[in-house]
Design an enzyme around this catalytic site. Sequence first.
Site, mmCIF file in Angstrom:
data_model
loop_
_atom_site.group_PDB
_atom_site.id
_atom_site.type_symbol
_atom_site.label_atom_id
_atom_site.label_comp_id
_atom_site.label_asym_id
_atom_site.label_seq_id
_atom_site.Cartn_x
_atom_site.Cartn_y
_atom_site.Cartn_z
ATOM 1 N N ASP A 29 0.951 -1.221 0.012
ATOM 2 C CA ASP A 29 -0.032 -0.133 0.187
ATOM 3 C C ASP A 29 0.748 1.094 -0.186
ATOM 4 O OD1 ASP A 29 -2.239 1.352 0.107
ATOM 5 O OD2 ASP A 29 -2.847 1.134 2.079
ATOM 6 N N ASN A 31 1.299 3.640 -2.780
ATOM 7 C CA ASN A 31 1.990 3.969 -4.258
ATOM 8 C C ASN A 31 1.420 5.263 -4.499
ATOM 9 O OD1 ASN A 31 3.147 1.411 -4.279
ATOM 10 N ND2 ASN A 31 1.818 0.757 -6.030
ATOM 11 N N TRP A 34 3.209 7.887 -2.235
ATOM 12 C CA TRP A 34 4.583 7.903 -2.661
ATOM 13 C C TRP A 34 4.680 9.044 -3.690
ATOM 14 C CZ3 TRP A 34 7.551 7.314 -6.808
ATOM 15 C CH2 TRP A 34 8.962 7.302 -6.545
ATOM 16 N N ASN A 77 -10.623 -2.679 -5.973
ATOM 17 C CA ASN A 77 -9.824 -1.492 -6.800
ATOM 18 C C ASN A 77 -10.210 -1.330 -8.191
ATOM 19 O OD1 ASN A 77 -6.702 -2.457 -5.478
ATOM 20 N ND2 ASN A 77 -7.866 -1.026 -4.952
ATOM 21 N N ARG A 193 1.575 -4.786 6.242
ATOM 22 C CA ARG A 193 1.005 -3.665 5.359
ATOM 23 C C ARG A 193 1.855 -2.453 5.260
ATOM 24 N NH1 ARG A 193 -5.294 -2.515 4.199
ATOM 25 N NH2 ARG A 193 -4.711 -0.733 2.809
ATOM 26 N N SER A 201 -8.390 -4.813 4.590
ATOM 27 C CA SER A 201 -9.221 -4.680 3.409
ATOM 28 C C SER A 201 -9.334 -5.887 2.519
ATOM 29 C CB SER A 201 -8.260 -3.797 2.533
ATOM 30 O OG SER A 201 -7.955 -2.393 2.960
HETATM 31 C C1 IPE Z 1 -5.342 -2.905 -0.590
HETATM 32 O O1 IPE Z 1 -5.070 -1.294 -0.614
HETATM 33 C C2 IPE Z 1 -5.346 -3.487 -2.048
HETATM 34 C C3 IPE Z 1 -3.867 -3.510 -2.394
HETATM 35 C C4 IPE Z 1 -2.757 -3.073 -1.881
HETATM 36 C C5 IPE Z 1 -3.842 -4.238 -3.732
HETATM 37 P P1 IPE Z 1 -6.125 -0.364 -0.944
HETATM 38 O O2 IPE Z 1 -5.326 0.774 -1.042
HETATM 39 O O3 IPE Z 1 -7.125 -0.703 -2.081
HETATM 40 O O4 IPE Z 1 -6.911 -0.437 0.378
HETATM 41 P P2 IPE Z 1 -8.135 0.565 1.110
HETATM 42 O O5 IPE Z 1 -9.138 1.024 0.397
HETATM 43 O O6 IPE Z 1 -7.211 1.899 1.700
HETATM 44 O O7 IPE Z 1 -8.586 -0.428 2.343
HETATM 45 C C1 IPE Z 2 -1.369 0.340 -3.524
HETATM 46 O O1 IPE Z 2 -1.016 1.858 -3.429
HETATM 47 C C2 IPE Z 2 -1.617 -0.307 -4.899
HETATM 48 C C3 IPE Z 2 -2.921 -0.676 -5.033
HETATM 49 C C4 IPE Z 2 -3.846 -0.541 -4.086
HETATM 50 C C5 IPE Z 2 -3.418 -0.979 -6.582
HETATM 51 P P1 IPE Z 2 -2.351 2.977 -3.290
HETATM 52 O O2 IPE Z 2 -2.658 3.311 -4.772
HETATM 53 O O3 IPE Z 2 -3.321 2.183 -2.765
HETATM 54 O O4 IPE Z 2 -1.691 4.161 -2.775
HETATM 55 P P2 IPE Z 2 -2.337 5.011 -1.493
HETATM 56 O O5 IPE Z 2 -3.027 4.133 -0.651
HETATM 57 O O6 IPE Z 2 -3.426 5.600 -2.525
HETATM 58 O O7 IPE Z 2 -1.351 5.845 -1.149
HETATM 59 MG MG MG Z 3 -3.889 2.313 -0.771
#
Ligand code: IPE
Ligand code: IPE
Ligand code: MG
Length: 257
Positions: A29, A31, A34, A77, A193, A201
């Site tokens: 989580d 990205n 970042w 997602n 995580r 999640s």
């Molecule tokens: C969980 O992260 C899924 C992955 C890392 C692939 P999310 O960013 O989708 O989770 P929530 O929505 O913050 O709970």
């Molecule tokens: C994790 O990073 C990747 C996926 C869930 C696909 P995020 O895209 O959820 O990054 P944040 O939580 O918005 O920072």
């Molecule tokens: Mg996320």
Amino acid sequence: MTTVEQTHTTHARQEPRRGVPRHVAIIMDGNGRWAQERGLPRTFGHDAGTENIRRIVRAAVELGIEYLTLWAFSTENWNRPADEVQTIISLIARSIERELDELDREGARLRHIGSLGGLDPQLAGAVIGAIERTRDNDRIVLTLAFNYGGRAEILHAVKRLLEDRVDPTTVDEALFAQYLHTHDLPDPDLIVRTAGEFRFSGYLPWQAVYAEYWSAPVNWPDFGANELREAAAVYARRVRKFGGLAPGSTEEAQEPS
Ligand code: IPE
Ligand code: IPE
Ligand code: MG
């Protein structure tokens, strides 16, 4: 080919190391954060996050972790903007294509959990091809969770049980686990995580009941070998009891009355 074969001969699986989690499952989580912290579009974060996978697989092999399960994309997602979804899916496809030779050389056996249905057939084919090609590797089992959701996995298992007309009196935990995507994986010992979050999640809800949990305070692209080592060190200090008593406890287990 020769290089691959030669490398494989050096890949005899080591004895599990004391205190090292056998199966580590990571919720990758942060990205988006970042990238945003750097004033970049979120997709740059997904790119950096995908690049980080190579580094973590290598670090996991060095630590003696036998199973590494990485969550790249959840069934929820799909609720994100279409262009972000498209970017993530293309990055997964590209990284399988680019990293396969190296993963094969490292002795990684690829697995997938989640649904390949509804994905681009080319991507689904690439995943199946990668699993097939690496099936005899034995240094680490690398499971990619994408298009994975815990509730979806449980529903899928229930539907298949019903389709098989399984006698309800024969359904126990072991049989149910055979219907999950993870049927050939041990339960995770440690769930990590990143991005400092404290929720699952929907990650491995059946399998993680006795997993230890660690929330790493850094975003996934910044989670490197040191952070993985730290998580493993924290795990080594935990006492797991599985509903019983701590190993070495002086008290006798009570007989059920
Ligand atoms: C969980 O992260 C899924 C992955 C890392 C692939 P999310 O960013 O989708 O989770 P929530 O929505 O913050 O709970
Ligand atoms: C994790 O990073 C990747 C996926 C869930 C696909 P995020 O895209 O959820 O990054 P944040 O939580 O918005 O920072
Ligand atoms: Mg996320």
